[in-house]
Design an enzyme around this catalytic site. Structure first.
Site, short mmCIF file in Angstrom:
data_model
loop_
_atom_site.label_atom_id
_atom_site.label_comp_id
_atom_site.label_asym_id
_atom_site.label_seq_id
_atom_site.Cartn_x
_atom_site.Cartn_y
_atom_site.Cartn_z
CG ASN A 11 -1.70 1.23 1.43
OD1 ASN A 11 -1.85 2.02 0.49
ND2 ASN A 11 -2.21 1.45 2.64
CE LYS A 13 0.39 3.45 4.90
NZ LYS A 13 0.14 3.60 6.32
CG HIS A 100 -5.89 1.85 5.27
ND1 HIS A 100 -5.41 2.76 6.19
CD2 HIS A 100 -4.88 0.97 5.04
CE1 HIS A 100 -4.16 2.45 6.48
NE2 HIS A 100 -3.81 1.36 5.80
CD GLU A 102 -2.89 5.41 6.80
OE1 GLU A 102 -2.92 5.49 5.56
OE2 GLU A 102 -1.93 4.92 7.42
CD GLU A 172 -3.77 -2.56 7.56
OE1 GLU A 172 -2.64 -2.76 7.12
OE2 GLU A 172 -4.43 -1.55 7.30
N GLY A 178 2.21 2.18 10.84
CA GLY A 178 3.14 3.29 10.68
C GLY A 178 3.85 3.70 11.96
CB SER A 217 5.11 -1.79 12.09
OG SER A 217 4.66 -0.47 12.35
#
Ligand code: PEP
Length: 259
Positions: A11, A13, A100, A102, A172, A178, A217
């Site tokens: 991904n 991003k 996701h 985010e 996730e 991250g 991560s």
């Protein structure tokens, strides 16, 4: 022989220009070719929208699949700024990431919209990668399982067994995305085992065929420990997928671990 073919998705991003995306995609395509020839893993790349078309061209004829990072559920209409699942299929995507964290955090994504998007992806002939995961607070408050269950119930509402078979889930934990703080293999397996059990209870035996990726991560030096867990079927990789060598070392975790 694994029951489920592991799937590794990079991904990217909001990173990389078209030229940079092409460079990265080329490096992955060239290196992955002989590996996927054995048909033992699936490699997927998710560039930014503006790079999808050129990257699709670059990946044409290879086994590396293209994914989008989001979509809209209507196929066309007066929806300024949106990109439909239908158009993503048209550009050559095989997968679309939906829900996701985010997008949930910054763009108001909720389980209901995740559900509409996932259905649109399947209707357009692609496969959704449906992301779920708990915050650190929810985990600390003992709400991890109920949070995952709610996200699955909402995100997969109205799904048939056939639709579930087309779906990839990505666990996730938000506290691991991250942050450099990866879940331990045991923590990840606990969640993945729960997710599969939940799917089994609601959809039956098809749950055994559903691939559940871990994301948060993931790096070359922690993927092998995750992949030995019985319910972990690959990874959704953010930061580490932006460097070809690191991503390839994740994809080839078996060779790297054995070298
Ligand atoms: C992600 O973007 O889904 C992700 C897991 O990011 P990272 O690997 O950087 O934690």
């Amino acid at each position: 022989m694994r029951l489920r073919r592991p799937i590794f998705c990079g991904n990217w991003k909001l990173h990389r220009t078209i030229a940079e995306s092409l460079e990265l995609a080329t490096a992955v395509k060239n290196a992955v070719g002989p590996t996927v020839h054995r048909n033992d893993i699936e490699v997927v790349l998710a560039p930014v929208f503006t790079a999808l078309h050129p990257v699709a061209g670059r990946l044409f004829g290879s086994q590396v699949r293209l994914a989008a990072q989001d979509c809209f559920w209507e196929s066309q209409g007066a929806f300024t700024g949106e990109v439909s699942a239908y158009l993503l299929a048209d550009v050559g995507c095989r997968y679309v990431i939906v829900g996701h964290s985010e997008r949930r955090q910054h763009f108001g994504e909720v389980d209901e919209t995740v559900n509409r998007k996932a259905k649109a992806v399947i209707a357009a002939g692609m496969r959704p990668i449906v992301c779920i995961g708990e915050t650190a607070r929810e985990r600390d408050d003992g709400m991890m399982f109920s949070r995952l269950a709610a996200q699955m119930m909402g995100g997969l509402l109205g799904f048939s067994e056939e639709m579930l078979a087309e779906t990839v889930l990505a666990y996730e934990p938000i506290w691991a995305i991250g942050t450099g703080r990866v879940a331990t293999p045991e923590q990840a397996q606990e969640a993945h085992g729960y997710i599969r059990q939940h799917l089994r209870e609601h959809f039956g035996e098809v749950a055994e065929r559903v691939r559940i990726q871990y994301g948060g991560s993931v790096k070359a030096d922690n993927i092998a420990g995750l992949m030995v867990q019985p319910d972990i079927d690959g990874a959704l990789v953010g930061g580490a997928s932006l460097k070809a060598e690191e991503f390839l070392n994740i994809v080839r975790y078996q060779e790297v671990a054995g070298s």
